[in-house]
Each structure stands twice: as structure tokens, then as C-alpha cells.
Design an enzyme around this catalytic site. Structure first.
Site, mmCIF file in Angstrom:
data_model
loop_
_atom_site.group_PDB
_atom_site.id
_atom_site.type_symbol
_atom_site.label_atom_id
_atom_site.label_comp_id
_atom_site.label_asym_id
_atom_site.label_seq_id
_atom_site.Cartn_x
_atom_site.Cartn_y
_atom_site.Cartn_z
ATOM 1 C CG HIS A 208 7.171 4.659 0.815
ATOM 2 N ND1 HIS A 208 7.916 4.546 -0.336
ATOM 3 C CD2 HIS A 208 6.672 5.927 0.809
ATOM 4 C CE1 HIS A 208 7.878 5.687 -1.002
ATOM 5 N NE2 HIS A 208 7.121 6.543 -0.325
ATOM 6 C CD GLU A 209 3.700 7.240 3.229
ATOM 7 O OE1 GLU A 209 4.107 8.401 3.447
ATOM 8 O OE2 GLU A 209 3.379 6.853 2.090
ATOM 9 C CG HIS A 212 8.282 10.076 2.694
ATOM 10 N ND1 HIS A 212 9.204 10.507 1.771
ATOM 11 C CD2 HIS A 212 7.353 9.381 1.987
ATOM 12 C CE1 HIS A 212 8.853 10.114 0.566
ATOM 13 N NE2 HIS A 212 7.732 9.419 0.663
#
Length: 482
Positions: A208-209, A212
Site C-alpha cells: 500500500h505504501e 503512495h
């Protein structure tokens, strides 16, 4: 504007500063931006009025409610209620992207619960989620500068985005084209795990990170990896929304990253549906008359290998349905195995000729890889032994010599081998080796085995004995001479 505070940053991961907004507030006062539905609940607190879809709650209950999530703030809701999204595409972009496709990464600090080698593999796997569907490549470096810098840290750590201890904010990262692009921070105080829901799954949070870091914001699309709230899901995969978003930024891969796997020519199709050898198979080896290629204790059970077959013994008893094709357990395993062992991290290593493969359970994580990368000569590995009360010593045998191997560094301790004379009573050349639950080592050659005493550091009296008789309850060979 006096009395208003605007802090731009990315929650789960991509941060410039995270996008957090304070309504008229005192200097230096900030609060965590919630998702639209969470904000509606918070707004109802203190009034006794229930938010739509939620019961009325008091301030005390709301204070306790701190669902685990990414620390990158969500975008503020727009007046039309679409949260700033284009109706034709649901994924949300940060406004930045990398100008190159070959990126490097470096891990500064590690979580205390996990071994570094396993963290490295998990980070690699999390990045692969994105490289599989784009032209992006990721290479780990351990010195010098890196595009992506990964750190496990606590509370205030220098970016005005403090962590909050266990639960709550799990991690955050900074978007491309921001003052800290590429930085990824994980909360050291979380209970980090891999592949289970006993704590916080590092693979899912890291993937997920990295979304980003590559330029994606949070999405409201259900079950997307880029959703801001953490829910354990296995196996990890991208939603169509995630895939469309990242390909909007970087395009599709140059070639199909996931070609349809082809079965090796020598592997018959029937083994895909059954663990037993069918009638169309050529006659499998008979354990009573077999010189085994390899043997190892794996997950507390004893496995013997011959050609492409495996025998499985549990508590000294041969299990039903064996011998079976080894590929039934480990898809992509070589057609024959020279040596195998399970390391202290639970990884299973297989050797054939001058190459090795590594599996995590039944899932291949690497290989084939040249054994020269381990510091070993190109000569085939004949046997491998996990040794010691903590099972933290690994010895690799070849050509009458042996090496001490470190699975954490994936290197032999010394490129110069020692001789088999150190193992008193063991033959010069062996076919296989393993350790039992009581700490005794077993060395196999041909149809015989030698039992080695770890206290006396020598072979016990009365050996060698027959493998077939003691492990498979076969009738002793009448032509066996000692």
C-alpha cells in the site's frame, strides 16, 4: 489565512506533508483527517445524534475507536460529494510520478519481531506487486543513495507526522515530486507479521505504501489495495482500480509479466489433481530398494527424495499416498534433487547440479540461482545438514568436503572447505543428511545410513544400518554384507 492550518501529506504512504486540514484552530494544533464516512461519525459525536449508518456514540467511545489505517491523509470531500474524483475513473493520483522506471530502494532499520532476511524478501514481494503490471523495476542497495528509503521508527521522527504506538496509524509515505519523495515510514511499535492476521501483515501495508511512493492517493473503491483502512486479505493482489491507476502513471509492462506456466515436459498432467501416482506413470522407485538422492526434516516431518518422487514420514510412519510427485508440493521443483534443507526462518532450499531454489512453504520465492552466489564452487551439492539444538548451524557437503553456511547472509563462512574427517565415522562421500528431533544427525550413502552422536561427536556403535529396514519397515536384504 490566519486561524486556518493546511498540512499536505500522504497517509498510508505518499507524503509530501500529509493532506490534513484544521478548521479554525489554535497554532500548532492538528487532528487526523478521517475518511468521509468516518468524518461523518466523528461530527455526530457529542450531539447524541447518530450518523447515517451508525448508532449514536459518546465522546468516550469515539476516543477509543481508532481503526488501523494508513497515515497518509485522505483527500477532503468536494462539494459534489465525489471526493474530488473523476466519475470515469475512481483511482486518485497525487499529482506526481517518477521520471524514470528503474528505481532503487534501501532499508534503514528493521522491525524487531522479524528476521532481516524475511523482511527484505517481503519488501521485494511488495514492490513486485507494482512492477508486475508496469515497466517499473526495483533494486535494493545497502549503501549510498536510494530513490526509496524505508525505515521503521517511533512517535516523533522528524517529518511532523508522529506515529501513535500500537494500532491507529500503521505507516505513511511521501509522494513523488515532494520534498521527501521516496520516504516510507513504518510504525516500529506495531506487531509486524508476515502472511497471517496474528498482527499487522507487513506485505499488505508495504505494498500500500509503495503505491503512495509511486504516486497513488487513497481510493474509496471497495477491496482496493489503496483503500486507507487496513483489513487483512490473503493472498495479496491488486484490484482493477489499483491496476488502472498505476498504469495511468507508468503504462503497461514491456512484456507479459505473468506468462501461463508450462509444465516441464517430463511431468505428467494427472498429478495436478491427485497426490497419488497414477497408472499412467512409469513404475516409481521402491523404497525397499532405493538409494535416495536427498532427505530432510521439513515442518517436523521427514522427507526422502528420489528422482522426482518424495516419501513423507510423520512420527516414524510413512503417510498414505506416498511416494508422490515432489512437484505436487513444490511446483517448479527440479526434476531431481541433490540436497535439501529447511532453514531457521522456515525457507526450504533445494539444490540440483550448480543451482538452487528457495520455497516459502509450497510457494517458490526464488530460483534457479547459481550456487556460486552462496560462495560455493560450481560442483554439485551432495547433502545439506541443519545442525544444533537451535537448528542454526547449516553444513553443506560436496566431494568429501563441507562448508558452514549462514542462511541470513546467504554466504558460506569461509570459501575454503573442511574435510569430512571432522565427522568421525561418517563416510568420505554421502548422498544425504538430516537431524532428528533428539539432535542426532543421520548420514546416508547408497542403501545405508550412519547415526551420529552430537555429544560424543562420532558415529554410534552398530552402524551403518539399512535405510529400508529402519525407516520403511522393509525385510532386510539377504545379500547385505557388512
Amino acid at each position: 489565512m490566519q486561524g486556518w492550518s493546511l498540512l499536505l501529506s500522504a497517509p498510508w504512504g505518499g507524503l509530501s506533508p500529509p493532506l490534513q486540514i484544521c478548521v479554525p484552530c489554535s497554532p500548532h494544533h492538528t487532528w487526523k483527517e478521517q475518511s468521509p464516512w468516518l468524518s461523518s461519525l466523528v461530527n455526530a459525536v457529542g450531539t447524541g445524534v447518530a450518523a447515517k449508518g451508525f448508532p449514536a456514540v459518546g465522546e468516550e467511545a469515539a476516543a477509543r475507536w481508532n481503526p488501523p489505517r494508513c497515515g497518509v491523509p485522505d483527500l477532503p470531500a468536494s462539494p459534489d460529494g465525489q471526493n474530488g474524483r473523476n466519475r470515469q475513473k475512481r483511482f486518485v493520483l497525487s499529482g506526481g510520478r517518477w521520471d524514470k522506471t528503474d528505481l532503487t530502494y534501501k532499508i534503514i532499520r528493521f522491525p524487531w519481531q522479524l528476521v532481516k532476511a524475511k523482511v527484505r524478501r517481503t519488501i521485494e514481494e511488495a514492490l513486485k506487486v507494482w512492477s508486475d503490471v508496469t515497466p517499473l523495476t526495483f533494486t535494493e542497495v545497502q549503501e549510498g543513495r536510494a530513490d526509496i528509503v524505508i525505515d521503521f521508527t517511533r512517535y516523533w521522527h522528524g517529518d511532523n507526522l508522529p506515529f501513535d504506538g500500537p494500532g491507529g496509524i500503521l505507516a505513511h509515505a511521501f509522494f513523488p515530486k515532494t520534498h521527501r519523495e521516496g520516504d516510507v515510514h513504518f510504525d516500529y511499535d506495531e506487531t509486524w507479521t508476515i502472511g497471517n492476521n496474528l498482527g499487522t501483515d507487513l506485505l499488505q501495508v508495504a505494498a500500500h505504501e509503495f503505491g503512495h511512493v509511486l504516486g497513488l492517493q487513497h481510493t474509496a473503491v471497495s477491496k482496493s489495495l489503496m483503500s486507507p483502512f487496513y483489513i487483512f486479505r490473503y493472498p495479496l493482489s491488486l484490484s482493477e482500480d489499483d491496476k488502472q491507476g498505476i498504469q495511468y502513471l507508468y503504462g503497461k509492462p514491456k512484456r507479459d509479466p505473468d506468462p501461463t506456466p508450462t509444465q516441464p515436459a517430463e511431468l505428467p498432467q494427472p498429478d495436478l489433481e491427485t497426490n497419488e501416482i497414477t497408472n499412467v506413470e512409469p513404475a516409481q522407485p521402491d523404497a525397499c530398494h532405493t538409494a535416495f538422492d536427498a532427505a530432510a526434516t521439513i515442518r517436523g516431518e521427514l522427507f526422502f527424495f528420489k528422482s522426482r518422487y518424495v516419501w513423507r514420514l510423520r512420527a516414524g510412519k510413512l503417510q498414505d499416498g506416498y511416494p508422490a510427485l515432489a512437484s505436487r508440493h513444490w511446483q517448479g521443483i527440479p526434476s531431481s534433487v541433490d540436497a535439501t534443507f529447511e532453514d531457521p526462518l522456515g525457507n526450504i532450499w533445494f539444490f540440483q547440479d550448480s543451482q538452487f531454489w528457495i520455497y516459502d512453504g509450497e510457494r517458490r520465492v526464488s530460483g534457479p540461482t547459481p550456487i556460486a552466489e552462496l560462495g560455493l564452487p560450481a560442483a554439485p551439492v551432495q547433502a545439506a545438514l541443519v545442525w544444533g539444538a537451535e537448528k542454526n548451524k547449516i553444513y553443506i557437503f560436496s566431494g568429501g568436503n563441507y562448508w558452514r553456511f549462514n542462511p541470513h547472509t546467504r554466504q558460506v563462512d569461509n570459501i575454503y572447505p573442511r574435510t569430512m574427517a571432522d565427522w568421525r565415522g561418517v563416510p568420505q562421500e554421502i548422498d544425504a543428511a538430516f537431524q532428528d528431533e533428539f539432535g542426532f544427525a543421520y548420514f546416508l550413502r547408497g542403501h545405508d545410513y550412519w547415526k551420529f552422536d552430537p555429544v560424543q561427536v562420532k558415529v554410534l556403535e552398530g552402524y551403518p544400518r539399512q535405510i529400508s529396514q529402519d525407516f520403511f519397515s522393509c525385510t532386510p536384504s539377504s545379500n547385505s554384507f557388512r
